[in-house]
Scaffold this active site. Sequence first.
Site, PDB file in Angstrom:
ATOM      1  N   ASP A  19       1.013  -1.135  -0.193  1.00  0.00           N
ATOM      2  CA  ASP A  19       0.300   0.087  -0.308  1.00  0.00           C
ATOM      3  C   ASP A  19       0.750   1.003   0.007  1.00  0.00           C
ATOM      4  OD1 ASP A  19      -2.523   1.357   0.368  1.00  0.00           O
ATOM      5  OD2 ASP A  19      -1.822   2.262   1.597  1.00  0.00           O
ATOM      6  N   GLU A  21       1.078   5.478   0.271  1.00  0.00           N
ATOM      7  CA  GLU A  21       0.208   6.455   0.712  1.00  0.00           C
ATOM      8  C   GLU A  21       1.263   8.042  -0.384  1.00  0.00           C
ATOM      9  OE1 GLU A  21      -2.901   6.557   1.839  1.00  0.00           O
ATOM     10  OE2 GLU A  21      -2.494   4.482   3.198  1.00  0.00           O
ATOM     11  N   HIS A 158      -6.222   4.205   5.618  1.00  0.00           N
ATOM     12  CA  HIS A 158      -5.800   5.057   5.843  1.00  0.00           C
ATOM     13  C   HIS A 158      -4.172   5.485   6.011  1.00  0.00           C
ATOM     14  CE1 HIS A 158      -9.178   5.928   2.635  1.00  0.00           C
ATOM     15  NE2 HIS A 158     -10.089   6.152   4.170  1.00  0.00           N
ATOM     16  N   ASP A 163      -3.115  -0.622   6.587  1.00  0.00           N
ATOM     17  CA  ASP A 163      -4.211  -1.041   5.042  1.00  0.00           C
ATOM     18  C   ASP A 163      -3.498  -2.651   3.918  1.00  0.00           C
ATOM     19  OD1 ASP A 163      -6.151   1.304   5.631  1.00  0.00           O
ATOM     20  OD2 ASP A 163      -5.212   2.297   3.876  1.00  0.00           O
TER      21      ASP A 163
END
Length: 936
Positions: A19, A21, A158, A163
């Site tokens: 994941d 961000e 998030h 995640d």
Amino acid sequence: MDRVELLDTLNLSTFMALDFETTGLDAGEDRIIEIATIRFVGGKSVDRFVTLVNPVKHIPALITKITGITNDMVRSAPLEEKIIDDFLSFLGDAPLVAHNIKFDWEFLVALCKRHGQSVPRGSLHDTLQLGRSLFFDQPVFNLGALSEYCGLSSSGSHRAEKDAENCGILFMHLLDELASYSLESISKVLALIKPANIPNKSLYIDLGNVLTAQGDLKRGLTGSKISREPRPNTFRWKGSRSVADLTAEDVFGSHGLLKNTHPQYEYRDSQVAYAEFAEDVLMNGKKFGVAEAGTGLGKSIAYLFSAFKLAPQMETSGPTVIACHTKHLQDQLFYKDLPLMAKTLDTTIHAIMLKGRKNYICKTRFNWLISDSDTLDGQDIEALIPILFWMEWTQSGDLSECSGFLNARRLWLQAVICSESGFCTGEICARHDGCYYGNIRKVLYQSQIIIANHSLLLTEAAMPGFLPAFNTVIVDEAHNLVKSAYDQFKIELHQRGVATILQMIDPAHSRSKRWNNILNAIQEIEPSVGALRDRLNDTVAALQKQVDIFMAELTEDNQNRFNSSMPYPEKPIFHSLEKVYAPVNAELYEVKSGCETLFSCLDRLRNAILELDPSRVDYTVLHSVLDRGVESVSALMNTIILLTENQQDNWVYWMEGVFRFPGTRKEELRISLYASPIDVAESLTDKLFKRIDHCVLTSATLQVDDSFGYYLNRTGLDNRDNTVTAEFSSPFYYNDQVTFYQYGGAREITGDPQALADIVYHVHHTFKRRTMVLFTSVRMLSDVAGLIRDKPGGRDLPLFAQSKGASKPAMINGMYQHKHGLLFGTNSFWEGVDFPGDLLEILIVVKLPFDVPSDPLIKSYSDYLNKSGCNSFMDFSIPECAIRFRQGFGRLIRTTTDSGIFLSLDNRIVAKRYGEIFLHAIPVEPVIFADISALR
């Protein structure tokens, strides 16, 4: 087969859950701000690579709001070039798993290219695609919602590490479910995805190979852990009792039949009276009844009693049609109330829940589409995968059951796989036994009760023939009937809709290959057909170009009417069609001429095929396509004429503008054209009410200031001599169940986000109960939500805000899961949602829900009233607002055991003379407060 063995069998003993961000959505322009990769071996996480990354660019406030990652947090974090070697070494070439992996993959590829590194070669697996496919009936498919569905905590979502961890575990749950499907099912998926390079392809191939080696077409490797209740759209009950002589008291009275079958039975004298009223209206003489039934009365099961009593008369009087506004009530009626009443009365009944035919999948059209999957792009193919799994389960064929398909938002696909005229009820679909819709049509004419929605009822009113002849109608949620009528009777034109029509009749389009091949075969024996086909091809292309030019010129000429910085789409009204279209008259003429030419081409080709096949047996598909094409082009011509010629004084005309990519170099304005009757009362009367002898219109909110006058006027029922009205009180003891606080301070606070945030935060912190806050503005909702999150502990609050991209089902689910949930909602939460018991104990209404005065339908009707000598504010704006205000209040108390606090923060209710109407609408005396310290 256990999970470890399954992973090994599918070459997934080791995989990486990934994941990122990021600062935004553009892999070329934006940068990674956090990386998390977790290595799973044998179904367990054994190692992880987690780090913040300095993006060397500003993190937008929106990203910080979503992730909690600030510019200060990444300022001292390592740069990309410092971590890329370790990161790629950790990844290796193991299979990669992510939720919506295309997003992460694009950023990974961009990262590698920036630093001259080779891209990892591991297979790609996407839990979003798998979730949509295998959990196809879930309402929400974001990572948090699917994690919670599988029993995982979404706390900390998030942030990349949480995640990635949830994604890896979710992936294994999805593998367990996927492996429960048979070779027969997986083979269909493999056939669909064969031409595409999409995530999960290697997984489906590996599973197919294992199932093939097993040698059993019908059995999977595991058992499914999902239990799905069957949801048929037909209902039959074989009973032994005659209900002709039963009275409402016999059924709903203190010693009635319902007492023995209803698990939460309570005697309600208002329910008995309501049932008697409905029976009188529906069974005695020609009569219309408008009934306000208080919340909790049990009106739906009460009016069903009359529908059951009418059932034996179906052969002579037709079925009873019950129309609801929301799917929630339609489902409640069909799957809960109808079976309960059948069991209670023990009488024979046949019923059906019905929607328009375009809601049902056509197996023939679907199979044609997937057999030509080489004409589809990867996104289309991924969107269709959930349908293959859903079709293993569905009994109704109603596409709304397959949320996984709808969630992909490939709307054009539904248009090419749904039931169409010529399919499902004819020879084309005979091999599929009429698919779903064909069987529905057969059952429809045997049904004594038809449960539909407002849209279908009004479609039938405008274009009769879809339903059997009927004479009795029950309209529930009737406060929405006028709104539904506006939606039904308005007309519209936009480029996307025109393009869809033209693609369906374009022989050169890739999705027309099947019927174009038939034309090619006919051309061999009848060359003139080939010439007509070529002429059709050229005419479609010419018209598409003419439409594009016309809309581009019209957009350019009206650019100054729109502002991309506006939070809502603007809808300027046309007071003179002649002036609006004068600058584009030449282009408009070309469009109209092109439509006429296209109609002529289609008609000539249709007649040529009819001459070759007058019995319509040899070329059934071609006949269907051409018939539908002629109808569609004729409708398009009529729409263009109605929108651009002969302006009617009792209609309103407007355009709507939507900006794509606002505020960027790609910014583009797209406009659509609309027209609608200003007052739908006459249309409702002529198209619906004059056709029937019996009708009950009912809701919990029909009166304004103890009068039905406003509702009767809006629906046109004030001109009918045989209309009766009645009010039936709620069984709730509101004075005992509700405390009503009304803000009465001198300062207006509904436009002050800080003041609203202070009150909401104080109330939630003081009472510590589930709270819903109803807003009238998305912008104000977002501003208050942001301020709440900035308060002490605000980021830890279970706040579910209906901002852009938020899912209503996910928000509702959040309230169920968090005992101190805080929900911020706008329009769709003012009605049609139920939070019984402690699921909602505090309701806050921020502002009176007045309509937007500039909306074309609102402004035109207001002007119409003012010209007629009325006061549009008192005679229209206030009544509409009062009904909506009552609907909002109705969310708080749903059962006799509920209790709660109601707060209204609009001081106009106290300061303005018209405020009395709103105070009167709430059945509780208010406590007026001016300072939040009074709320304790």
